[in-house]
Motif scaffolding. Structure first.
Motif, PDB file in Angstrom:
ATOM      1  N   PRO A 307     127.850  68.528  55.141  1.00 51.28           N
ATOM      2  CA  PRO A 307     127.901  67.419  54.184  1.00 51.28           C
ATOM      3  C   PRO A 307     127.439  66.106  54.807  1.00 51.28           C
ATOM      4  O   PRO A 307     127.825  65.754  55.926  1.00 51.28           O
ATOM      5  N   ALA A 308     126.612  65.395  54.093  1.00 51.73           N
ATOM      6  CA  ALA A 308     125.995  64.178  54.618  1.00 51.73           C
ATOM      7  C   ALA A 308     126.981  63.014  54.629  1.00 51.73           C
ATOM      8  O   ALA A 308     127.897  62.937  53.804  1.00 51.73           O
ATOM      9  N   TRP A 309     126.755  62.099  55.589  1.00 49.62           N
ATOM     10  CA  TRP A 309     127.366  60.788  55.479  1.00 49.62           C
ATOM     11  C   TRP A 309     126.595  60.008  54.415  1.00 49.62           C
ATOM     12  O   TRP A 309     125.375  60.166  54.293  1.00 49.62           O
ATOM     13  N   THR A 310     127.291  59.194  53.650  1.00 50.89           N
ATOM     14  CA  THR A 310     126.621  58.337  52.672  1.00 50.89           C
ATOM     15  C   THR A 310     126.905  56.887  53.015  1.00 50.89           C
ATOM     16  O   THR A 310     127.942  56.556  53.607  1.00 50.89           O
ATOM     17  N   PHE A 311     125.983  56.013  52.651  1.00 49.04           N
ATOM     18  CA  PHE A 311     126.125  54.583  52.938  1.00 49.04           C
ATOM     19  C   PHE A 311     126.134  53.838  51.614  1.00 49.04           C
ATOM     20  O   PHE A 311     125.113  53.769  50.920  1.00 49.04           O
ATOM     21  N   TYR A 312     127.305  53.317  51.255  1.00 47.36           N
ATOM     22  CA  TYR A 312     127.472  52.532  50.023  1.00 47.36           C
ATOM     23  C   TYR A 312     127.680  51.069  50.375  1.00 47.36           C
ATOM     24  O   TYR A 312     128.339  50.752  51.382  1.00 47.36           O
ATOM     25  N   GLU A 313     127.156  50.192  49.533  1.00 48.83           N
ATOM     26  CA  GLU A 313     127.430  48.779  49.734  1.00 48.83           C
ATOM     27  C   GLU A 313     127.529  48.048  48.405  1.00 48.83           C
ATOM     28  O   GLU A 313     127.009  48.506  47.372  1.00 48.83           O
ATOM     29  N   LYS A 314     128.188  46.919  48.442  1.00 50.76           N
ATOM     30  CA  LYS A 314     128.344  46.062  47.269  1.00 50.76           C
ATOM     31  C   LYS A 314     128.152  44.613  47.689  1.00 50.76           C
ATOM     32  O   LYS A 314     128.854  44.115  48.563  1.00 50.76           O
ATOM     33  N   GLU A 315     127.166  43.968  47.083  1.00 51.70           N
ATOM     34  CA  GLU A 315     126.923  42.548  47.343  1.00 51.70           C
ATOM     35  C   GLU A 315     127.862  41.728  46.463  1.00 51.70           C
ATOM     36  O   GLU A 315     128.069  42.016  45.288  1.00 51.70           O
ATOM     37  N   LEU A 316     128.419  40.672  47.050  1.00 48.44           N
ATOM     38  CA  LEU A 316     129.340  39.815  46.317  1.00 48.44           C
ATOM     39  C   LEU A 316     128.720  38.437  46.117  1.00 48.44           C
ATOM     40  O   LEU A 316     128.011  37.947  46.972  1.00 48.44           O
TER      41      LEU A 316
END
Length: 316
Positions: A307-316
């Motif tokens: 299973p892959a690592w995933t990279f999530y982000e949220k700009e504020l």
């Protein structure tokens, strides 16, 4: 269900053992000890400003969470894990909301999280909160005992006929007085082409030189490609894993632009596989960005996807 009791983590043996018990569900092949975790934390808290909490139900630890950032940075990263029996309850949401509320007090400009994609209880929460998936980093593992190096003898001979020879970093250290600086220069040429969510400036020499001091540093496990003019043109770095004594982890593998598409990277990988076989290791583990050609090369050599690592982000 009673509300989740969220409390600060305490650096006691009991709380560290709670982390070890949780990790047996997530990574059953890892061999953790309190000593290993304390050592990891010493390095982690030296680099990051971090807060860790535990979630309890009826006195049982069922969840953990962490948020952390480099001092002065406005990007905050967070992670959480919930025991399988509680992943489909309100526990993940309660821990997720708690961590985001704590992070909001720091007034960051960006929040980042990197869950493995099989932890859907996490990815669903992130996507519902408008976090964007930026990249996937598939993990993979190779059982080196299944690799027949004799099958690659003709290919290796072809690479050597091009004037390429392969040495270990131990050999380089003995022959090159400027090895630290020269290997760093090789690394910086390669790292610029590694896909990342956000391009970073080249790693400073002082930061990279710390790599030579780590407890997992084994110069005889580094494969270095040298051309006939004695220039360093490629490297494959594999390190021991204190958590998985029978496994190696392949960090960076790469070749400088002028020497690509000549099977040098494949040959470097084979050098590392030979090292693993000769030194009693069973597995090589690694991860790559999914569009990185190195991922496809690993699959061709027999690495099996995880299973892959995933990279999530949220700009504020």
């Amino acid at each position: 269900m009673k509300p989740l009791k969220i409390r600060p983590f305490q650096p006691t043996n009991d709380d560290y053992n709670a982390l070890i018990q949780m990790n047996r569900f997530r990574n059953p092949d890892e061999q953790l000890t309190v000593a290993i975790l304390r050592q990891d934390d010493a390095a982690f808290f030296d680099e990051f400003t971090a807060v860790r909490v535990l979630g309890e139900l009826g006195g049982q630890v069922v969840a953990r969470g962490t948020h952390y950032h480099k001092p002065g940075a406005k990007q905050v990263q967070f992670a959480l894990y919930v025991l399988p029996d509680w992943q489909e309850t309100a526990v993940p949401t309660q821990m997720h909301r708690y961590l985001l509320a704590e992070i909001a007090r720091l007034q960051p400009t960006k929040i980042v999280s990197e869950p493995p994609e099989n932890e859907t209880f996490r990815t669903k929460l992130l996507e519902a909160d408008d976090f964007k998936l930026m990249m996937r980093f598939p993990r993979s593992a190779l059982d080196v005992r299944q690799v027949r190096l004799a099958d690659y003898e003709a290919m290796m001979a072809s690479v050597r006929e091009q004037g390429i020879r392969f040495v270990t970093l131990t050999d380089v250290m003995q022959a090159d007085p400027e090895w630290q600086h020269n290997i760093w220069q090789l690394f910086t040429q390669i790292e610029q082409d590694i896909p990342t969510p956000h391009p970073e400036p080249p790693t400073p020499f002082e930061a990279y030189a710390n790599y030579y001091q780590g407890e997992d540093f084994r110069p005889d496990s580094w494969a270095i490609a040298v051309d006939k003019q004695a220039e360093y043109v490629g490297m494959c770095v594999v390190n021991v894993m204190s958590r998985r004594p029978s496994a190696l982890f392949a960090g960076i593998t790469g070749v400088i632009c002028s020497h690509r598409r000549r099977k040098i990277a494949t040959a470097l990988k084979l050098q590392s596989i030979q090292y693993a076989q000769e030194n009693g290791f069973h597995t090589i583990r690694t991860d790559n960005e999914e569009n990185n050609p190195m991922f496809q090369l690993n699959l061709e050599l027999g690495f099996k996807p995880l299973p892959a690592w995933t990279f999530y982000e949220k700009e504020l």
